[in-house]
Design an enzyme around this catalytic site. Structure first.
Site, PDB file in Angstrom:
ATOM      1  N   LYS A   1      -4.014 -29.971  -3.436  1.00 57.68           N
ATOM      2  CA  LYS A   1      -3.421 -31.151  -4.070  1.00 57.68           C
ATOM      3  C   LYS A   1      -1.930 -31.192  -3.771  1.00 57.68           C
ATOM      4  O   LYS A   1      -1.245 -30.173  -3.861  1.00 57.68           O
ATOM      5  CB  LYS A   1      -3.669 -31.105  -5.582  1.00 57.68           C
ATOM      6  CG  LYS A   1      -3.183 -32.338  -6.331  1.00 57.68           C
ATOM      7  CD  LYS A   1      -3.531 -32.251  -7.815  1.00 57.68           C
ATOM      8  CE  LYS A   1      -3.075 -33.478  -8.583  1.00 57.68           C
ATOM      9  NZ  LYS A   1      -3.452 -33.425 -10.013  1.00 57.68           N
TER      10      LYS A   1
ATOM     11  N   SER B   1      -5.726 -37.418 -12.163  1.00 56.73           N
ATOM     12  CA  SER B   1      -4.860 -37.673 -11.033  1.00 56.73           C
ATOM     13  C   SER B   1      -5.312 -36.989  -9.745  1.00 56.73           C
ATOM     14  O   SER B   1      -4.807 -37.301  -8.666  1.00 56.73           O
ATOM     15  CB  SER B   1      -3.439 -37.191 -11.375  1.00 56.73           C
ATOM     16  OG  SER B   1      -3.429 -35.769 -11.573  1.00 56.73           O
TER      17      SER B   1
ATOM     18  N   SER C   1      -7.136 -34.357 -15.626  1.00 57.06           N
ATOM     19  CA  SER C   1      -6.978 -34.738 -14.220  1.00 57.06           C
ATOM     20  C   SER C   1      -7.805 -33.946 -13.222  1.00 57.06           C
ATOM     21  O   SER C   1      -7.808 -34.262 -12.034  1.00 57.06           O
ATOM     22  CB  SER C   1      -5.495 -34.661 -13.821  1.00 57.06           C
ATOM     23  OG  SER C   1      -4.768 -35.694 -14.431  1.00 57.06           O
TER      24      SER C   1
END
Length: 500
Positions: free
Chosen positions: A81, A161, A185
């Site tokens: 990420k 997210s 998330s």
């Protein structure tokens, strides 16, 4: 087993065992995923691709395998990420304000994964500064969910997210990916994309080198296609880190070794407050079905009360923006990232932040600044922290009579890319089932259990005691086996191939 499609369908455990037997090499596995990444660019799952680095790491993995020095994730291609700092590879946090930023150091989690032998394919897309539930706030554009509904072809959000990580793993662009979870998330996008997503106990994985959103909530975790893979990856990610003052000095068990799926005698709590009026009937039915699956596997079902649950969202949306407003004060255009010139220093600050931050980030910074202001600190932030303590106490009381909790992960299946975009409150409600766990700092695991009437994946969440990921994962394995979720997104069955 050298067909590229077959290789990208393997789990971490399957690939690890096959490479140990010499069925294929880490480089072959990596090249198969790089080809898949190229074919799947329409998903916009990656902000930065690192094919040369991946091949170099894969070759080194091959050398270690041949020398009998393989790590626990040797040769496994993963996405990182783009909230984790990666030495020599740009890190954007999905924001314009970090334009051109190349970290001179590596985050502890990504360094741990590299030591375990993992191969980095690239940096995955995310909501800007991890603030969002749709992956639509990224400066690099929205991520597309590999899944589509059976009754229309509208593009769907992957959740957020960690939406890029979720789309990459669901679309077989990567075998697994790192995520971060502040209020849901990891778990929410895992549910939207038919994956396993684990938010470990706060302090289990180091936050050092992870771009901060809300420091008392942020926690790194794995996003995989199976519970066993999540156990393997968590072991590689976790560990005490003296560089992070919130990193817990606790032993990291071999999570995979304790996986049996035997949950006879396990006490599973069903919180009454997680069945509010107006709960989607499909979600309620899924929850009931999941509870029966665990009961059939030998668990005992117990209704429990978490009375302060109704205050969790309001509490979260004071605490998290308050911490974000403080953390994001460091982005001023002076030392790194975007700089917009101004005639005075104040003007340069204002212009840089106005141009660099997106609408949702600005909204949360303003909310947080207001909550921390002199006249409102006691009324909002201090009160929210007191309620947070009550929420944590609710969980502590519940765990005196049960071993894990079973709840829905999300209130709905994935929604359309253009739905709820102008309604932040509706968007925030996506985290209604995940936020309480985050506020309490407990481990939470989302497991795919079934499909909606429109063909989209739905997940259930298991919540455990502090640093008891073993029990959570083992219950997750039992749920995974009982649900036998093997469906693949339309992207993998050819429906989207012509668009990519």
């Amino acid at each position: 087993m050298t067909n590229a499609t077959t290789l990208t369908d393997l789990t971490i455990a399957e690939a690890r065992d096959a490479m140990a037997k010499g069925a294929f090499t880490p480089l072959e596995l990596t090249n198969a995923h790089l080809a898949r990444m190229e074919a799947g660019r329409g998903l916009n799952a990656f902000i930065t691709e690192t094919p040369d680095l991946a091949r170099m790491q894969a070759e080194r993995s091959g050398e270690r395998l041949r020398a009998g020095k393989a790590g626990p994730m040797e040769g496994i291609p993963i996405g990182i990420k783009d909230l984790f700092c990666t030495e020599g590879v740009r890190t954007t946090a999905g924001s314009k304000i970090l334009d051109g930023f190349v970290p001179p150091y590596e985050s502890t989690v990504s360094a741990n994964l590299a030591k375990a032998g993992a191969v980095m394919l690239g940096k995955t897309n995310l909501d800007e500064f991890a603030m969002g539930s749709s992956n639509k706030t990224s400066a690099s554009g929205p991520v597309i969910n590999p899944w589509t509904r059976t009754d229309d072809d509208e593009q769907l959000v992957p959740g957020g997210s960690s939406g890029g990580s979720a789309a990459a793993v669901a679309g077989r662009l990567a075998m697994a990916a790192t995520g971060t979870d502040t209020g849901g998330s990891i778990r929410q996008p895992a549910a939207f994309c038919g994956l396993v997503g684990l938010k470990p106990t706060y302090g289990r994985c180091s936050r050092w080198g992870v771009v901060a959103f809300a420091s008392s909530l942020d926690q790194a975790g794995p996003m995989t296609r199976t519970v066993r893979d999540a156990a393997i990856m968590l072991k590689a990610m976790a560990g005490h880190d003296p560089m992070d003052g919130t990193s817990a000095p606790v032993e990291v068990p071999n999570f995979e070794a304790v996986l049996s799926g035997d949950i006879r005698g396990l006490r599973v709590g069903l919180p009454r407050q997680y069945r509010p009026e107006g709960l989607d009937p499909e979600i309620a039915a899924l929850w009931d079905r999941g509870a029966e699956m665990l009961k059939d596997a030998g668990a005992t079902l117990v209704e429990v009360d978490l009375p302060h649950t109704k205050y969790a969202l309001a509490t979260y949306y004071i605490v998290a923006p308050a911490e974000a407003s403080s953390n994001l004060a460091r982005y001023d255009g002076v030392r790194y990232g975007l700089r917009v010139p101004g005639e005075t220093l104040d003007e340069m600050y204002c212009k840089t932040r106005a141009a660099g931050f997106g609408e949702e980030v600005r909204r949360r910074v303003l909310i947080g600044t207001y909550a921390l202001s002199a006249g409102y600190y006691d009324a909002y932030y201090l009160k929210a922290q007191k309620v947070r303590a009550l929420i944590a106490q609710d969980f502590k009381t519940a765990f005196e009579t049960v071993d894990v909790l079973l709840t829905p992960t999300t209130p709905s299946a994935a929604f359309g890319l253009n739905e709820t975009i102008d309604d932040p409150i509706t968007m925030y409600l996506n985290d209604v089932f995940t936020v309480p766990t985050s506020l309490a700092g407990l481990p939470g695991l989302s497991v795919p259990v079934g499909l909606s009437s429109r063909g989209l994946p739905l997940g259930l969440q298991l919540v455990g005691r502090y640093f008891d990921e073993e029990t959570v994962l083992n219950a997750g394995l039992a749920l995974e086996r009982a649900s036998a979720f093997t469906q693949k997104p339309a992207f993998l069955t050819g429906a989207l191939e012509g668009q990519i």
